[in-house]
Write an enzyme that holds these catalytic residues in place. Structure first.
Site, PDB file in Angstrom:
ATOM      1  N   ALA A 125       3.101 -16.780 -13.914  1.00 46.57           N
ATOM      2  CA  ALA A 125       1.977 -16.703 -14.850  1.00 46.57           C
ATOM      3  C   ALA A 125       0.681 -17.043 -14.130  1.00 46.57           C
ATOM      4  O   ALA A 125       0.352 -18.216 -13.935  1.00 46.57           O
ATOM      5  CB  ALA A 125       2.205 -17.642 -16.028  1.00 46.57           C
ATOM      6  N   GLU A 128      -5.178 -14.727 -16.772  1.00 49.81           N
ATOM      7  CA  GLU A 128      -5.634 -15.308 -18.032  1.00 49.81           C
ATOM      8  C   GLU A 128      -6.601 -14.346 -18.705  1.00 49.81           C
ATOM      9  O   GLU A 128      -7.105 -13.414 -18.054  1.00 49.81           O
ATOM     10  CB  GLU A 128      -6.328 -16.650 -17.767  1.00 49.81           C
ATOM     11  CG  GLU A 128      -5.407 -17.695 -17.167  1.00 49.81           C
ATOM     12  CD  GLU A 128      -6.077 -19.055 -16.981  1.00 49.81           C
ATOM     13  OE1 GLU A 128      -5.419 -19.960 -16.456  1.00 49.81           O
ATOM     14  OE2 GLU A 128      -7.271 -19.191 -17.353  1.00 49.81           O
ATOM     15  N   ILE A 158       1.855 -11.131 -18.738  1.00 52.27           N
ATOM     16  CA  ILE A 158       2.912 -11.733 -17.931  1.00 52.27           C
ATOM     17  C   ILE A 158       4.189 -10.907 -18.008  1.00 52.27           C
ATOM     18  O   ILE A 158       4.823 -10.793 -19.058  1.00 52.27           O
ATOM     19  CB  ILE A 158       3.179 -13.192 -18.368  1.00 52.27           C
ATOM     20  CG1 ILE A 158       1.873 -13.995 -18.355  1.00 52.27           C
ATOM     21  CG2 ILE A 158       4.241 -13.818 -17.471  1.00 52.27           C
ATOM     22  CD1 ILE A 158       1.123 -13.972 -17.042  1.00 52.27           C
ATOM     23  N   PRO A 241       1.778 -10.679   0.422  1.00 51.18           N
ATOM     24  CA  PRO A 241       2.170  -9.490   1.191  1.00 51.18           C
ATOM     25  C   PRO A 241       3.480  -8.865   0.705  1.00 51.18           C
ATOM     26  O   PRO A 241       3.569  -7.636   0.587  1.00 51.18           O
ATOM     27  CB  PRO A 241       2.291 -10.032   2.621  1.00 51.18           C
ATOM     28  CG  PRO A 241       1.304 -11.154   2.673  1.00 51.18           C
ATOM     29  CD  PRO A 241       1.418 -11.798   1.308  1.00 51.18           C
ATOM     30  N   GLU A 243       4.774  -9.101  -2.329  1.00 49.88           N
ATOM     31  CA  GLU A 243       4.544  -8.517  -3.651  1.00 49.88           C
ATOM     32  C   GLU A 243       3.865  -7.153  -3.525  1.00 49.88           C
ATOM     33  O   GLU A 243       4.241  -6.189  -4.213  1.00 49.88           O
ATOM     34  CB  GLU A 243       3.689  -9.449  -4.498  1.00 49.88           C
ATOM     35  CG  GLU A 243       3.426  -8.931  -5.899  1.00 49.88           C
ATOM     36  CD  GLU A 243       2.635  -9.909  -6.766  1.00 49.88           C
ATOM     37  OE1 GLU A 243       2.335  -9.547  -7.915  1.00 49.88           O
ATOM     38  OE2 GLU A 243       2.323 -11.017  -6.283  1.00 49.88           O
ATOM     39  N   ARG A 269      11.525  27.401 -14.947  1.00 48.14           N
ATOM     40  CA  ARG A 269      10.460  27.778 -15.874  1.00 48.14           C
ATOM     41  C   ARG A 269       9.849  29.109 -15.452  1.00 48.14           C
ATOM     42  O   ARG A 269       9.509  29.298 -14.275  1.00 48.14           O
ATOM     43  CB  ARG A 269       9.379  26.686 -15.877  1.00 48.14           C
ATOM     44  CG  ARG A 269       8.178  26.995 -16.763  1.00 48.14           C
ATOM     45  CD  ARG A 269       8.498  26.761 -18.236  1.00 48.14           C
ATOM     46  NE  ARG A 269       7.273  26.679 -19.022  1.00 48.14           N
ATOM     47  CZ  ARG A 269       6.681  27.732 -19.600  1.00 48.14           C
ATOM     48  NH1 ARG A 269       7.215  28.936 -19.480  1.00 48.14           N
ATOM     49  NH2 ARG A 269       5.564  27.562 -20.297  1.00 48.14           N
ATOM     50  N   GLN A 280       2.020  31.193  -5.848  1.00 54.08           N
ATOM     51  CA  GLN A 280       1.400  30.553  -4.686  1.00 54.08           C
ATOM     52  C   GLN A 280       0.823  29.185  -5.032  1.00 54.08           C
ATOM     53  O   GLN A 280       0.959  28.233  -4.251  1.00 54.08           O
ATOM     54  CB  GLN A 280       0.305  31.449  -4.116  1.00 54.08           C
ATOM     55  CG  GLN A 280      -0.311  30.897  -2.827  1.00 54.08           C
ATOM     56  CD  GLN A 280      -1.464  31.742  -2.339  1.00 54.08           C
ATOM     57  OE1 GLN A 280      -2.497  31.828  -3.004  1.00 54.08           O
ATOM     58  NE2 GLN A 280      -1.298  32.387  -1.192  1.00 54.08           N
ATOM     59  N   GLU A 368      -9.898  -2.071  -6.319  1.00 52.06           N
ATOM     60  CA  GLU A 368     -11.201  -2.615  -5.923  1.00 52.06           C
ATOM     61  C   GLU A 368     -11.046  -3.932  -5.170  1.00 52.06           C
ATOM     62  O   GLU A 368     -11.744  -4.185  -4.166  1.00 52.06           O
ATOM     63  CB  GLU A 368     -12.082  -2.807  -7.160  1.00 52.06           C
ATOM     64  CG  GLU A 368     -12.525  -1.507  -7.819  1.00 52.06           C
ATOM     65  CD  GLU A 368     -11.410  -0.778  -8.559  1.00 52.06           C
ATOM     66  OE1 GLU A 368     -11.514   0.449  -8.708  1.00 52.06           O
ATOM     67  OE2 GLU A 368     -10.423  -1.439  -8.980  1.00 52.06           O
TER      68      GLU A 368
END
Length: 382
Positions: A125, A128, A158, A241, A243, A269, A280, A368
């Site tokens: 956790a 926030e 969480i 790292p 994670e 299809r 193409q 970011e």
């Protein structure tokens, strides 16, 4: 390109994982999507055959093998079997640095056997309502009171928030010290003052329980401190790292699944009286997708090798997560486009993959934030 990082042992594990996911997860995925949560029993079943917490020492039921290639195999087979919702990745990929490297022997005796068996589901956790990637801005506090900490605050977004039995909570034990005053506390299910809010409705990942958590004067024993007091920020940085590598592995697995589903669809299809795959534009789009996937897989496999050798830096992991998650979004969007209107229908798996993919550029640090981490290493300031 041929993959060279896996051994026969990893392929045996792959076969076990694929068999389990095809039998115990894939048939239930649609129901879990409707329920907004997976059946807790799948955790116990996974634990019983060694798919959870295997890095724990043998005395706690694990194998003691710490080799991230097994984690990668599990993710590849879970996605490849068309599954969703089972929060094993956080349990296996994110938790080991905390449960194995920072815990005391006494803590390990209390928690590791359940972690391995699936009886004790875990969560972290951090986020926030007013603090996401900026951990210095968290408002949760833990004040020492004799042999306990008094924990107050709230968390949101969480993963495993509803099912979790052991939550590693990030809180300030010295608010005046900024990031140098953060600690990690293990909060256990049913501790007085610990409550769960909503199972949050999300744009995607519907089967994954994601919750709000609230802490009101929770008396957390000092023996539940993970690592050192006021060193929590640095403990978290050590685990990032792996994670972020896990996010990249997930991205490549989804790209692989999306390409496979799309190849199958365009072969059958028909458009303007001819197979969609013979046009193409279709060939060009999927040629780009296949090339992107090949590059991403090679990038991730190399990062796995670096991580196993202890050489994957936080900046390199940030770059990996940034690039793969951005390509992930592009690939799934391109694949869905080839399905046409069918791709927007929930009955087609590509629709779920597209919904679920958007969060890849947000969690474990937004794109970011990844760019900011990478940019700082470039030393561009005069």
């Amino acid at each position: 390109m041929p993959r060279t990082i896996f051994t026969e042992d990893h392929e045996d594990f792959r076969a076990l994982a694929r068999s389990f996911f095809e039998k115990e997860c894939a048939p239930h995925t649609a129901q879990w999507e409707r329920d907004g949560i997976v059946d807790r029993e799948v955790w116990r079943k996974a634990g019983s055959i060694g798919l959870l917490g295997w890095e724990a020492p043998e005395r706690f039921g694990g194998t003691g093998i710490r080799d991230y290639r097994y984690n990668a195999v599990l993710t590849e087979e879970f996605i490849g079997a068309g599954c969703a919702g089972f929060g094993y990745a956080l349990h296996n990929d994110v938790m080991p640095p905390y449960l194995l490297d920072l815990t005391t022997e006494e803590q390990q005796r209390r928690w590791l056997s359940g972690w391995v068996s699936g009886e004790l589901i875990t969560a972290v956790a951090m986020s926030e309502p007013g603090a996401g990637s900026d951990l210095k801005a968290i408002g949760s506090t833990a004040v020492r009171d004799g042999d306990h900490y008094i924990l107050n605050g709230s968390k949101t977004y969480i993963t495993n928030g509803i099912l979790s039995d052991l939550v590693v909570v990030v809180a300030k034990t010295d608010p005046a010290a900024g990031h140098r005053g953060i600690s990690l506390l293990a909060v256990e299910r049913d501790m007085p003052g610990f409550t769960r809010g909503r199972n949050l409705a999300k744009a995607g990942m519907h089967a994954q329980d994601t919750a709000e958590l609230f802490f009101s004067d929770v008396r957390v024993p000092a023996t539940n401190l993970i690592g050192q007091e006021n060193r929590g920020f640095y403990h978290l940085m050590t685990g990032l790292p792996q994670e972020r590598l896990g996010c990249a592995v997930h991205s490549v697995a989804v790209m692989t699944r999306a390409l496979s589903l799309t190849e199958e669809f365009v072969r059958t299809r028909r458009v303007f009286g001819t197979p969609l795959g013979s046009l193409q534009n279709t060939r060009f789009v999927l040629a780009t997708v296949a090339t992107t996937l090949s590059a991403a897989r090679a990038y991730v496999d190399r990062a796995i090798e670096l991580h196993i050798a202890g050489e994957l830096s936080n900046t390199e992991a940030a770059a990996l997560k940034l690039w793969t998650s951005e390509r992930h979004g592009e690939v799934v969007d391109a694949c869905l486009q080839l399905f046409g209107g069918a791709g927007y229908m929930d009955e087609y798996e590509i629709s779920r993959l597209w919904r679920d993919s958007r969060v890849q550029r947000i969690y474990a640090g937004t794109s970011e934030v990844m760019r900011e981490i990478i940019g700082r290493e470039l030393n561009l300031a005069p």
